[in-house]
Design a protein around this motif. Structure first.
Motif, PDB file in Angstrom:
ATOM      1  N   GLU A   1     -14.766  -9.162   1.894  1.00  0.00           N
ATOM      2  CA  GLU A   1     -15.088  -8.918   3.293  1.00  0.00           C
ATOM      3  C   GLU A   1     -16.221  -7.882   3.306  1.00  0.00           C
ATOM      4  O   GLU A   1     -16.173  -6.899   2.565  1.00  0.00           O
TER       5      GLU A   1
ATOM      6  N   TYR B   1       0.895  -1.162   0.000  1.00  0.00           N
ATOM      7  CA  TYR B   1       0.000   0.000   0.000  1.00  0.00           C
ATOM      8  C   TYR B   1       0.931   1.208   0.000  1.00  0.00           C
ATOM      9  O   TYR B   1       1.633   1.444   0.987  1.00  0.00           O
TER      10      TYR B   1
ATOM     11  N   GLU C   1     -13.613 -13.798   4.943  1.00  0.00           N
ATOM     12  CA  GLU C   1     -14.298 -13.676   6.253  1.00  0.00           C
ATOM     13  C   GLU C   1     -15.804 -13.891   6.145  1.00  0.00           C
ATOM     14  O   GLU C   1     -16.596 -13.016   6.495  1.00  0.00           O
TER      15      GLU C   1
ATOM     16  N   VAL D   1       3.243  -5.117   2.331  1.00  0.00           N
ATOM     17  CA  VAL D   1       2.564  -5.977   3.309  1.00  0.00           C
ATOM     18  C   VAL D   1       2.582  -7.461   2.911  1.00  0.00           C
ATOM     19  O   VAL D   1       2.363  -8.318   3.751  1.00  0.00           O
TER      20      VAL D   1
ATOM     21  N   GLN E   1     -10.489 -15.687  10.127  1.00  0.00           N
ATOM     22  CA  GLN E   1      -9.690 -15.403  11.310  1.00  0.00           C
ATOM     23  C   GLN E   1     -10.002 -16.428  12.405  1.00  0.00           C
ATOM     24  O   GLN E   1      -9.150 -16.739  13.220  1.00  0.00           O
TER      25      GLN E   1
ATOM     26  N   LYS F   1      -7.160  -9.738  -2.533  1.00  0.00           N
ATOM     27  CA  LYS F   1      -7.292  -8.631  -3.496  1.00  0.00           C
ATOM     28  C   LYS F   1      -6.343  -8.824  -4.674  1.00  0.00           C
ATOM     29  O   LYS F   1      -6.682  -8.532  -5.819  1.00  0.00           O
TER      30      LYS F   1
ATOM     31  N   PRO G   1      -3.484 -14.439  11.865  1.00  0.00           N
ATOM     32  CA  PRO G   1      -3.934 -13.364  12.752  1.00  0.00           C
ATOM     33  C   PRO G   1      -4.248 -12.088  11.994  1.00  0.00           C
ATOM     34  O   PRO G   1      -3.903 -11.935  10.814  1.00  0.00           O
ATOM     35  N   ASN G   2      -4.894 -11.187  12.703  1.00  0.00           N
ATOM     36  CA  ASN G   2      -5.183  -9.846  12.209  1.00  0.00           C
ATOM     37  C   ASN G   2      -3.981  -9.193  11.560  1.00  0.00           C
ATOM     38  O   ASN G   2      -2.904  -9.176  12.147  1.00  0.00           O
ATOM     39  N   GLY G   3      -4.174  -8.666  10.369  1.00  0.00           N
ATOM     40  CA  GLY G   3      -3.098  -7.905   9.747  1.00  0.00           C
ATOM     41  C   GLY G   3      -2.024  -8.755   9.081  1.00  0.00           C
ATOM     42  O   GLY G   3      -1.015  -8.236   8.606  1.00  0.00           O
ATOM     43  N   ALA G   4      -2.244 -10.074   9.000  1.00  0.00           N
ATOM     44  CA  ALA G   4      -1.227 -10.956   8.412  1.00  0.00           C
ATOM     45  C   ALA G   4      -1.106 -10.749   6.900  1.00  0.00           C
ATOM     46  O   ALA G   4      -0.080 -11.085   6.303  1.00  0.00           O
ATOM     47  N   GLY G   5      -2.172 -10.225   6.287  1.00  0.00           N
ATOM     48  CA  GLY G   5      -2.118  -9.992   4.846  1.00  0.00           C
ATOM     49  C   GLY G   5      -3.095 -10.844   4.053  1.00  0.00           C
ATOM     50  O   GLY G   5      -3.042 -10.882   2.817  1.00  0.00           O
ATOM     51  N   LYS G   6      -4.022 -11.499   4.738  1.00  0.00           N
ATOM     52  CA  LYS G   6      -4.945 -12.420   4.062  1.00  0.00           C
ATOM     53  C   LYS G   6      -5.835 -11.681   3.054  1.00  0.00           C
ATOM     54  O   LYS G   6      -5.967 -12.099   1.911  1.00  0.00           O
ATOM     55  N   SER G   7      -6.438 -10.584   3.510  1.00  0.00           N
ATOM     56  CA  SER G   7      -7.327  -9.841   2.607  1.00  0.00           C
ATOM     57  C   SER G   7      -6.539  -9.246   1.446  1.00  0.00           C
ATOM     58  O   SER G   7      -7.024  -9.214   0.305  1.00  0.00           O
ATOM     59  N   THR G   8      -5.367  -8.784   1.727  1.00  0.00           N
ATOM     60  CA  THR G   8      -4.527  -8.228   0.662  1.00  0.00           C
ATOM     61  C   THR G   8      -4.234  -9.296  -0.383  1.00  0.00           C
ATOM     62  O   THR G   8      -4.311  -9.040  -1.596  1.00  0.00           O
TER      63      THR G   8
HETATM   64  P1  ATP Z   1      -7.731  -8.889   8.988  1.00  0.00           P
HETATM   65  O1  ATP Z   1      -8.099 -10.269   9.353  1.00  0.00           O
HETATM   66  O2  ATP Z   1      -7.610  -7.973  10.170  1.00  0.00           O
HETATM   67  O3  ATP Z   1      -8.529  -8.311   7.851  1.00  0.00           O
HETATM   68  P2  ATP Z   1      -5.638  -9.553   7.146  1.00  0.00           P
HETATM   69  O4  ATP Z   1      -4.789 -10.735   7.424  1.00  0.00           O
HETATM   70  O5  ATP Z   1      -6.720  -9.714   6.142  1.00  0.00           O
HETATM   71  O6  ATP Z   1      -6.219  -8.982   8.492  1.00  0.00           O
HETATM   72  P3  ATP Z   1      -4.848  -7.278   5.586  1.00  0.00           P
HETATM   73  O7  ATP Z   1      -6.186  -6.647   5.713  1.00  0.00           O
HETATM   74  O8  ATP Z   1      -4.442  -7.849   4.291  1.00  0.00           O
HETATM   75  O9  ATP Z   1      -4.658  -8.399   6.705  1.00  0.00           O
HETATM   76  O10 ATP Z   1      -3.764  -6.212   6.063  1.00  0.00           O
HETATM   77  C1  ATP Z   1      -2.354  -6.447   5.964  1.00  0.00           C
HETATM   78  C2  ATP Z   1      -1.637  -5.146   6.329  1.00  0.00           C
HETATM   79  O11 ATP Z   1      -1.925  -4.161   5.329  1.00  0.00           O
HETATM   80  C3  ATP Z   1      -2.051  -4.558   7.649  1.00  0.00           C
HETATM   81  O12 ATP Z   1      -0.900  -4.040   8.275  1.00  0.00           O
HETATM   82  C4  ATP Z   1      -3.012  -3.460   7.274  1.00  0.00           C
HETATM   83  O13 ATP Z   1      -2.978  -2.404   8.197  1.00  0.00           O
HETATM   84  C5  ATP Z   1      -2.465  -3.006   5.931  1.00  0.00           C
HETATM   85  N1  ATP Z   1      -3.538  -2.504   5.061  1.00  0.00           N
HETATM   86  C6  ATP Z   1      -4.655  -3.137   4.701  1.00  0.00           C
HETATM   87  N2  ATP Z   1      -5.421  -2.406   3.876  1.00  0.00           N
HETATM   88  C7  ATP Z   1      -4.762  -1.227   3.722  1.00  0.00           C
HETATM   89  C8  ATP Z   1      -5.016  -0.028   2.990  1.00  0.00           C
HETATM   90  N3  ATP Z   1      -6.118   0.098   2.238  1.00  0.00           N
HETATM   91  N4  ATP Z   1      -4.109   0.963   3.074  1.00  0.00           N
HETATM   92  C9  ATP Z   1      -2.997   0.841   3.816  1.00  0.00           C
HETATM   93  N5  ATP Z   1      -2.675  -0.273   4.514  1.00  0.00           N
HETATM   94  C10 ATP Z   1      -3.546  -1.293   4.474  1.00  0.00           C
END
Ligand code: ATP
Length: 236
Positions: free
Chosen positions: A86, A14, A161, A19, A193, A48, A38-45
């Motif tokens: 999500e 980003y 999710e 990430v 999660q 995408k 865990p939260n913030g691991a990068g799964k949603s990214t």
């Molecule tokens: P969660 O279960 O909390 O959704 P996740 O494993 O899906 O977590 P991501 O949402 O992919 O994780 O986030 C990975 C990292 O990228 C995190 O540090 C988050 O803060 C950052 N991040 C996610 N979306 C954005 C964005 N639109 N802009 C900047 N940073 C982002």
């Protein structure tokens, strides 16, 4: 089993903040893969990137053997990859029927076929045909999101999710439907999660921490190692 979706050394950022730091993941055709972490691991990214909503800065994404990094979401949808984001991505101010028809526009299906596919799988949606999507319960909205994905006749379904904000009983019901969809040959990647329900229907589980896939194995093996993997990944 041949891979339908394959990621090699995928990096994504980003702005200037990276990430995903080199994700490798092979999704076998026809499998259900739970993507945990865990939260913030990068799964949603990662979802995408796979669905074309975000471009990898480097690395390779292959769908059915073709290199697809940089392809737009609608091109990927035509190639058979569909994502339930999500938050579900339904249009709250449109009715159930309108939501379904819009989704089906991308494919070749007639309106009758769209309804047939959606309502056979989710009879409750047929009862709510004219209801605004935003006025339905969270579980019903997730059903609509799944139905919208199904009418595109996907080869690969990415679900981010599924359980968000839903009661455990409904989550179980929805995962059972996901398992039935998979039995008909659709490959499923389910980000969760909360691992238990996803692991119950998965053929494989992948664990992400800190922007990498750190484990990929059968659910039983991953379930045993999960606490250690999460803690090793620094939950704080
Ligand atoms: P969660 O279960 O909390 O959704 P996740 O494993 O899906 O977590 P991501 O949402 O992919 O994780 O986030 C990975 C990292 O990228 C995190 O540090 C988050 O803060 C950052 N991040 C996610 N979306 C954005 C964005 N639109 N802009 C900047 N940073 C982002």
């Amino acid at each position: 089993m041949a891979a339908i979706l394959e990621l090699q050394d995928v990096h994504a950022a980003y702005g200037r903040i990276e990430v995903l730091h080199g994700v490798d993941l092979t999704v076998p055709r026809g499998a259900v893969v739970a993507l945990l972490g865990p939260n913030g691991a990068g799964k949603s990214t990662l979802m995408k990137v796979c669905s074309g909503r975000m471009r990898a800065t480097s690395g390779h994404v292959h769908l059915g053997g073709s290199h697809v990094n940089g392809a737009a979401p609608d091109a990927l949808a035509r190639a058979g990859l569909c994502m339930i984001p999500e938050g579900r991505g339904v249009f709250p101010n449109l009715t159930v029927a309108e939501n379904l028809r819009l989704s089906g526009l991308a494919g070749q299906a007639t309106t009758a076929q769209i309804y047939e596919t959606a309502f056979t799988r989710f009879p409750r949606l047929a009862e709510r045909y004219d209801q605004l999507a935003g006025s339905m319960s969270g579980g019903e909205q997730q059903m609509l999101a799944m139905a919208r994905a199904l009418v595109t006749n996907p080869a690969v379904l990415l679900v981010d999710e599924l359980s968000m904000g839903l009661a455990p009983l409904i989550v179980r019901e929805l995962y059972e439907v996901l398992a039935q969809i998979a039995e008909q040959g659709v490959t499923v990647v389910a980000v969760e999660q909360f691992a238990d329900m996803a692991l119950a229907v998965a053929d494989f589980a992948a664990v992400m921490t800190h922007g990498r896939v750190v484990a990929f194995d059968e659910p039983g093996v991953v379930r045993r190692d999960l606490a250690e993997l999460y803690l090793g990944g620094d939950l704080g």
